[in-house]
Design an enzyme around this catalytic site. Sequence first.
Site, PDB file in Angstrom:
ATOM      1  N   ASP A  52       0.781  -1.241   0.000  1.00 11.76           N
ATOM      2  CA  ASP A  52       0.000   0.000   0.000  1.00 11.76           C
ATOM      3  C   ASP A  52       0.811   1.289   0.000  1.00 11.76           C
ATOM      4  O   ASP A  52       0.235   2.372   0.031  1.00 11.76           O
ATOM      5  CB  ASP A  52      -0.949   0.026   1.210  1.00 11.76           C
ATOM      6  CG  ASP A  52      -0.196   0.173   2.538  1.00 11.76           C
ATOM      7  OD1 ASP A  52       1.027  -0.028   2.545  1.00 11.76           O
ATOM      8  OD2 ASP A  52      -0.846   0.478   3.552  1.00 11.76           O
ATOM      9  N   ARG A 243      -3.751   5.607   6.046  1.00  9.47           N
ATOM     10  CA  ARG A 243      -4.146   5.209   4.701  1.00  9.47           C
ATOM     11  C   ARG A 243      -5.237   6.131   4.171  1.00  9.47           C
ATOM     12  O   ARG A 243      -5.641   7.094   4.826  1.00  9.47           O
ATOM     13  CB  ARG A 243      -4.642   3.766   4.753  1.00  9.47           C
ATOM     14  CG  ARG A 243      -3.536   2.723   4.958  1.00  9.47           C
ATOM     15  CD  ARG A 243      -3.100   2.154   3.634  1.00  9.47           C
ATOM     16  NE  ARG A 243      -4.272   1.674   2.919  1.00  9.47           N
ATOM     17  CZ  ARG A 243      -4.826   0.466   3.101  1.00  9.47           C
ATOM     18  NH1 ARG A 243      -4.285  -0.377   3.947  1.00  9.47           N
ATOM     19  NH2 ARG A 243      -5.901   0.111   2.421  1.00  9.47           N
ATOM     20  N   TYR A 251       1.044  -2.588  11.798  1.00  9.24           N
ATOM     21  CA  TYR A 251       1.968  -3.715  11.795  1.00  9.24           C
ATOM     22  C   TYR A 251       2.245  -4.051  13.255  1.00  9.24           C
ATOM     23  O   TYR A 251       2.670  -3.178  14.027  1.00  9.24           O
ATOM     24  CB  TYR A 251       3.274  -3.345  11.100  1.00  9.24           C
ATOM     25  CG  TYR A 251       3.173  -3.217   9.598  1.00  9.24           C
ATOM     26  CD1 TYR A 251       3.132  -4.344   8.794  1.00  9.24           C
ATOM     27  CD2 TYR A 251       3.131  -1.968   8.987  1.00  9.24           C
ATOM     28  CE1 TYR A 251       3.044  -4.239   7.421  1.00  9.24           C
ATOM     29  CE2 TYR A 251       3.044  -1.846   7.613  1.00  9.24           C
ATOM     30  CZ  TYR A 251       3.006  -2.984   6.826  1.00  9.24           C
ATOM     31  OH  TYR A 251       2.919  -2.873   5.465  1.00  9.24           O
ATOM     32  N   PRO A 330       7.881  -5.945   4.729  1.00  8.88           N
ATOM     33  CA  PRO A 330       7.081  -4.865   4.139  1.00  8.88           C
ATOM     34  C   PRO A 330       7.135  -3.543   4.887  1.00  8.88           C
ATOM     35  O   PRO A 330       6.628  -2.553   4.391  1.00  8.88           O
ATOM     36  CB  PRO A 330       5.657  -5.441   4.182  1.00  8.88           C
ATOM     37  CG  PRO A 330       5.662  -6.331   5.372  1.00  8.88           C
ATOM     38  CD  PRO A 330       7.051  -6.895   5.490  1.00  8.88           C
TER      39      PRO A 330
END
Length: 599
Positions: A52, A243, A251, A330
């Site tokens: 993302d 986001r 996370y 990530p």
Amino acid sequence: MPASLARESEIDVLVVGAGPAGLMCANGLAKAGVNIRIIDQRPAKVAAGQADGIQPRTLEVLQSYGLAERLLREGNHMHMAAFYNPSPKGGIVRTGRAPDITAPTARYPFEVTLHQGAIEAIFLDSLASMGVTVGRPIIPTSIELDQNPVTLKDPQSHPIKAVLKHLDAPEGQSDTEVVYAKYLVGADGAHSWVRKSFGITMDGEQTDYIWGVVDMVPDTDLPDIRNKCAIHSDNGSCMVIPREGDMIRLYIQLADADVLDPRTRRVDKARVTPQRLLDVAKKSFKPFRIETSGEIDWWTLYIIGQRVASKFSVHERVFIAGDACHTHSPKAGQGMNASMNDAHNLIWKLTQVLRGWADMSLLKTYEFERRKYAQDLIAFDKKFSALFSGKPRTDDNEDGVSHEEFVEAFQTFGAFTSGIGIHYPPSAIVDPTHQAAARNLVVGQRMLPHVFVRAADAHPVELHDLLPADARFKLLVFTGAPGAAQLARVRALAEDMARPGGALGAHARALDVVAVSAGTKDEVDYTDVPAVFRPHWSRVLVDDTDVVGRTGGGGYEAYGIGLAGALVVVRPDGYVGLVVPFEHHREVDRYFASFMRAP
């Protein structure tokens, strides 16, 4: 056609996998007029979650394909990072804030976050506008590569035979198709079937760090919930990524007891639920509150693995890109970015060979450049993951990670994580011999953005907007100071470079030209520049401010170019390939002659 007979076709490039790397590759090749097919085993695109984060350099790359505007409009712009560490009073306390990206030359000095499905939709819509759709659900069942040296050396031959199976073929119709391709790109993920079919190994190791990921709309009193947050607590580490809309991604570092089956010591996803991940996060957030009032949008578990493929191509006919050739954690936001930039590096090289502009030797530079980058990425990721997953330093744990240590690493790695500092080593297409001619345009790094003013109409222009990813090299002619003597030098230069054996004579079809004068908008006429250096009135710029003095100017100084002028060759992917002073202009001829084919 009888059901027993397979359909057959010939194409230029077959792309296997419609994730970010495959879609980037297919879109760039289709835009360049290459005859492509792209297939994927998934019946539909990603709906939510997955990768993302788009880094500053990737934004510049997407801009060069005309795709950045929609991403910038739909995504969340992440400018600031906050750092939380254990408080002497218990729980966590904010210990500082810093810019999320440390990349002063970035055109877009921030990250954009948007779920992978929405990012893929940008590519899918672009492909649809060119009449290209992803074939789904389709899988390759066999791939054969003709080993005949004569066939392999002919760039227009079709040495690849791929047998494709349509998983939803109507009853009574053949579910098999045979495709003969000149080139194949395997962008089919970490478990790549293409990679395994050619016996390419993944070298590296798996760490012991286990993390959970949750996408949700939060209900929280953490004041930095709309900034990137790195939280180190005595109860484990956590990262917050804001986001699109009101959503965030968490996370969450997990203990073995949370996820491992006690008998097999393997990760058992059945032992974990999104609510359980959130319960772990709550402990890291104390004394702050973190809940969600709605549904969990997406969640997963992962163990950090850091591996690089032993090779990225087979006979320069079959290539792998993205997760198929490198895997890593990530949290630094590199996976999708590295994947799309693999494709960006390959697109123009395949296009030039297919057009007959370049020799097949150019394709060797894909592995040379991108495998070195992947190895550097793994080395970085090991350090970053260890810092992030390590215990925070406290009075009881003096060997832990201090706030200062983490922030210093965060900022030091900024040039790498942003993609701005990627530096390709010397090769046929990276020649730093005359680096001094443009001190700050580092040969092997991407061309620096800067605002200049068009000589014809005084309109301010970002130079990057004149360097589209159209598979052509860009020759930037910094014509130097205005005046009769310098103009005579520029005219002599133009005449020699346009001779039959000169770069503009021999390779005009593969070259676009932009001229930049050190003069002002008041004194320079675009018609002063020789015709060969001004293919259009819009391609002549001056290093001056706009008419109200708000933007532009200082470009020669920023690039480290003197008033005597210089030539800068920018590759189709936006990286500086060569800089030379006027007196060494025939180095440009030699540069192109080393890998280009004359008409």
